[in-house]
Design a protein around this motif. Structure first.
Motif, PDB file in Angstrom:
ATOM      1  N   GLY A   1      17.158  -5.300 -12.264  1.00 45.78           N
ATOM      2  CA  GLY A   1      16.622  -5.645 -10.950  1.00 45.78           C
ATOM      3  C   GLY A   1      17.390  -6.768 -10.281  1.00 45.78           C
ATOM      4  N   LEU A   2      18.197  -7.500 -11.042  1.00 46.51           N
ATOM      5  CA  LEU A   2      19.057  -8.554 -10.495  1.00 46.51           C
ATOM      6  C   LEU A   2      20.470  -8.047 -10.202  1.00 46.51           C
ATOM      7  CD1 LEU A   2      18.162 -11.670 -12.719  1.00 46.51           C
ATOM      8  CD2 LEU A   2      17.160 -10.974 -10.540  1.00 46.51           C
ATOM      9  N   ASP A   3      20.737  -6.801 -10.553  1.00 47.73           N
ATOM     10  CA  ASP A   3      22.086  -6.255 -10.394  1.00 47.73           C
ATOM     11  C   ASP A   3      22.297  -5.790  -8.954  1.00 47.73           C
ATOM     12  OD1 ASP A   3      24.593  -5.250 -10.755  1.00 47.73           O
ATOM     13  OD2 ASP A   3      24.051  -3.748 -12.260  1.00 47.73           O
TER      14      ASP A   3
ATOM     15  N   VAL B   1      23.549 -19.020  -8.721  1.00 50.78           N
ATOM     16  CA  VAL B   1      23.661 -17.804  -9.534  1.00 50.78           C
ATOM     17  C   VAL B   1      24.691 -17.958 -10.662  1.00 50.78           C
ATOM     18  CG1 VAL B   1      25.499 -16.535  -8.330  1.00 50.78           C
ATOM     19  CG2 VAL B   1      23.547 -15.283  -9.280  1.00 50.78           C
ATOM     20  N   LYS B   2      25.555 -18.961 -10.549  1.00 51.04           N
ATOM     21  CA  LYS B   2      26.565 -19.175 -11.583  1.00 51.04           C
ATOM     22  C   LYS B   2      25.894 -19.452 -12.928  1.00 51.04           C
ATOM     23  CE  LYS B   2      29.912 -21.183  -8.335  1.00 51.04           C
ATOM     24  NZ  LYS B   2      30.606 -22.436  -7.934  1.00 51.04           N
ATOM     25  N   GLY B   3      26.342 -18.733 -13.947  1.00 53.13           N
ATOM     26  CA  GLY B   3      25.762 -18.904 -15.275  1.00 53.13           C
ATOM     27  C   GLY B   3      24.558 -18.014 -15.537  1.00 53.13           C
ATOM     28  N   VAL B   4      24.235 -17.132 -14.607  1.00 52.67           N
ATOM     29  CA  VAL B   4      23.124 -16.191 -14.801  1.00 52.67           C
ATOM     30  C   VAL B   4      23.641 -14.924 -15.473  1.00 52.67           C
ATOM     31  CG1 VAL B   4      21.484 -14.673 -13.607  1.00 52.67           C
ATOM     32  CG2 VAL B   4      21.728 -17.058 -12.896  1.00 52.67           C
ATOM     33  N   TYR B   5      22.917 -14.474 -16.485  1.00 48.77           N
ATOM     34  CA  TYR B   5      23.238 -13.243 -17.200  1.00 48.77           C
ATOM     35  C   TYR B   5      22.231 -12.160 -16.812  1.00 48.77           C
ATOM     36  CZ  TYR B   5      26.074 -16.125 -20.370  1.00 48.77           C
ATOM     37  OH  TYR B   5      27.013 -16.987 -20.906  1.00 48.77           O
ATOM     38  N   LEU B   6      22.660 -10.919 -16.913  1.00 51.90           N
ATOM     39  CA  LEU B   6      21.719  -9.820 -16.710  1.00 51.90           C
ATOM     40  C   LEU B   6      22.122  -8.620 -17.551  1.00 51.90           C
ATOM     41  CD1 LEU B   6      22.955  -7.398 -14.562  1.00 51.90           C
ATOM     42  CD2 LEU B   6      22.871  -9.357 -13.043  1.00 51.90           C
TER      43      LEU B   6
ATOM     44  N   VAL C   1      30.051  -0.742  -2.868  1.00 51.59           N
ATOM     45  CA  VAL C   1      29.062  -0.122  -3.752  1.00 51.59           C
ATOM     46  C   VAL C   1      28.141  -1.188  -4.343  1.00 51.59           C
ATOM     47  CG1 VAL C   1      30.487   1.860  -4.363  1.00 51.59           C
ATOM     48  CG2 VAL C   1      30.636  -0.216  -5.740  1.00 51.59           C
ATOM     49  N   GLU C   2      26.890  -0.798  -4.571  1.00 52.53           N
ATOM     50  CA  GLU C   2      25.923  -1.598  -5.307  1.00 52.53           C
ATOM     51  C   GLU C   2      25.774  -0.979  -6.695  1.00 52.53           C
ATOM     52  OE1 GLU C   2      24.266  -4.357  -4.374  1.00 52.53           O
ATOM     53  OE2 GLU C   2      25.021  -4.452  -2.316  1.00 52.53           O
ATOM     54  N   SER C   3      24.959  -1.601  -7.527  1.00 52.13           N
ATOM     55  CA  SER C   3      24.807  -1.123  -8.901  1.00 52.13           C
ATOM     56  C   SER C   3      24.394   0.337  -8.975  1.00 52.13           C
ATOM     57  CB  SER C   3      23.767  -1.984  -9.628  1.00 52.13           C
ATOM     58  OG  SER C   3      22.544  -2.013  -8.913  1.00 52.13           O
TER      59      SER C   3
ATOM     60  N   TYR D   1      29.522 -10.979  -5.984  1.00 47.51           N
ATOM     61  CA  TYR D   1      29.114  -9.719  -6.603  1.00 47.51           C
ATOM     62  C   TYR D   1      30.291  -8.746  -6.600  1.00 47.51           C
ATOM     63  CZ  TYR D   1      26.324  -5.599  -7.683  1.00 47.51           C
ATOM     64  OH  TYR D   1      25.819  -4.479  -8.302  1.00 47.51           O
ATOM     65  N   PRO D   2      30.481  -7.945  -7.663  1.00 47.26           N
ATOM     66  CA  PRO D   2      29.656  -7.823  -8.860  1.00 47.26           C
ATOM     67  C   PRO D   2      29.958  -8.905  -9.899  1.00 47.26           C
ATOM     68  CG  PRO D   2      31.472  -6.276  -8.992  1.00 47.26           C
ATOM     69  CD  PRO D   2      31.579  -6.944  -7.645  1.00 47.26           C
ATOM     70  N   PRO D   3      29.030  -9.132 -10.834  1.00 43.79           N
ATOM     71  CA  PRO D   3      29.293 -10.057 -11.930  1.00 43.79           C
ATOM     72  C   PRO D   3      30.280  -9.451 -12.931  1.00 43.79           C
ATOM     73  CG  PRO D   3      27.192  -8.942 -12.266  1.00 43.79           C
ATOM     74  CD  PRO D   3      27.697  -8.495 -10.929  1.00 43.79           C
ATOM     75  N   ALA D   4      30.753 -10.287 -13.829  1.00 47.59           N
ATOM     76  CA  ALA D   4      31.726  -9.832 -14.830  1.00 47.59           C
ATOM     77  C   ALA D   4      31.007  -9.190 -16.013  1.00 47.59           C
ATOM     78  CB  ALA D   4      32.550 -11.006 -15.321  1.00 47.59           C
TER      79      ALA D   4
END
Length: 393
Positions: free
Chosen positions: A261-263, A275-280, A308-310, A383-386
């Motif tokens: 839901g955070l993606d 948001v830096k340091g947030v994992y999902l 594109v989104e997730s 976005y997107p995260p790594a």
């Protein structure tokens, strides 16, 4: 010759021809082709609209890509998209509209498990096959409905995968959990909690918030007193982004983790630098990892003017699975328009479908045996995260 009599007569003939033509178009499609509609239900407005719209656009692109193949068979394929608003009541009302339209043979949806669960009861009664790109709650498929399928992983895979990463990799010992009390958020949080406890972590808080809330100072103040070394959130970006931002403002600088839901790019828009340091964990793979995915992202951007989104590619793959099932049903029906029952059976029978981001084979519940879970981290406010890890069942 009396022109005053002829002109009205010509007008009547032209009008009649127009009506006949219009009726033919409505019943048979353009140029005599039979119409087949693919429904779509996702939130196009409200707090989850970024992800819901991505599903719709992905489905639209899949249909565009296959229109020519269906035209050769004598069919015009269309998308009938509806806004479920992330609301179970609206989802059920829309489901009844889709079920009443006999041209609709299957649908892509939903994003939210809490909407999919009651809506799918309507689909089941009407043999209307559903292929979901995103509903992760276990009960979605555990009911054994023959019309219900999904291409993504379940919460009893995603939640424990997140807990394993939190405890084993991030070395979390004291975890404070926040969940949004929805079927998705609470179900994911419970699965995460139970696995974290099995691994020896101490759950120092397990608190619920309400969807639509903006001020989370109360629950975050509780977290401050508990001094956790990880905060976990079960819910969607509308609340999750604010929780991340407000947590950092309160000095809660430990890792924060959530689910798919955070993606979303909206997580970054809401949380900003926090948001830096947030994992999902996510049930959606990164399209940039393959040439096929990169080509999809480029085509998507060219058509819609958006990145594109997730769930963009998962909307595309869900529609692709549906279109494959319908085409199989057409071929098995001697080229004639299949019934919903025939399509329902053909979709459940899909094996080794090779999508943009996932292969698809449905088991007897309608779950995808190829579904994976991915771990991501926001190293920057972008976005997107790594991607940190890819986990198979």
């Amino acid at each position: 010759m009396n022109l005053k009599k002829i002109i009205p007569l010509v007008a009547v003939v032209v009008l009649l021809l127009g009506v006949i033509s219009g009726c033919a178009s409505k019943s048979g499609g353009s140029k005599g082709k039979q119409v087949i509609e693919i429904g779509s239900q996702s939130p196009l407005s409200g707090g989850s609209a970024t992800l819901g719209d991505a599903i719709r656009l992905g489905a639209e692109l899949a249909i565009d890509d296959q229109k020519a193949a269906f035209a050769k068979k004598g069919f015009e394929i269309k998308l009938k998209d509806m806004d479920d608003q992330g609301d179970p009541k609206k989802g059920v009302a829309n489901a009844q509209i889709l079920a009443a339209d006999k041209n609709v043979l299957a649908l892509v949806g939903h994003l939210n498990s809490g909407v999919a669960i009651p809506s799918s009861e309507v689909y089941e009664k009407n043999n209307l096959a559903m292929v979901s790109p995103a509903t992760t709650a276990t009960v979605v498929t555990d009911r054994g409905l023959k019309s219900v399928n999904r291409i993504c992983a379940r919460d009893d895979f995603q939640g424990p995968a997140g807990a394993n990463f939190a405890v084993k990799t991030l070395k979390a010992k004291k975890i404070f959990i926040i969940q949004d009390k929805t079927a998705y958020g609470s179900g994911l949080a419970e699965q995460f909690r139970d696995q974290a406890k099995k691994l020896g972590a101490d759950i120092v808080g397990y608190e619920g918030i309400t969807v639509g809330e903006k001020d989370f100072s109360g629950v975050l103040s509780q977290a401050v007193t508990k001094k956790p070394d990880l905060i976990y959130f079960g819910g969607v970006y509308a609340e999750g982004g604010l929780i991340i931002k407000q947590a950092r403002q309160k000095g809660l600088n430990m890792p924060i983790m959530g689910g798919d839901g955070l993606d979303s790019s909206s997580t970054v828009q809401i949380a900003g630098d926090a948001v830096k340091g947030v994992y999902l964990t996510s049930v959606a793979g990164d399209v940039s990892k393959t040439e096929k995915g990169q080509a999809f992202a480029k085509k998507y951007k060219e058509k819609f003017g958006k990145n594109v989104e997730s769930y963009s590619a998962y909307g595309y793959d869900s529609a692709g699975v549906i279109l494959k099932g319908i085409m199989n049903a057409i071929n098995a029906n001697d080229g004639k328009k299949p019934t919903r029952e025939q399509v329902e059976k053909a979709i459940r029978g899909i094996k080794n479908y090779d999508g943009v981001t996932t292969k698809v084979s449905f088991n007897d519940k309608g779950d995808n045996t190829y579904a994976k879970v991915y771990i991501y981290k926001f190293d920057q406010a972008k976005y997107p995260p790594a991607q940190e890890a890819e986990i198979s069942q």
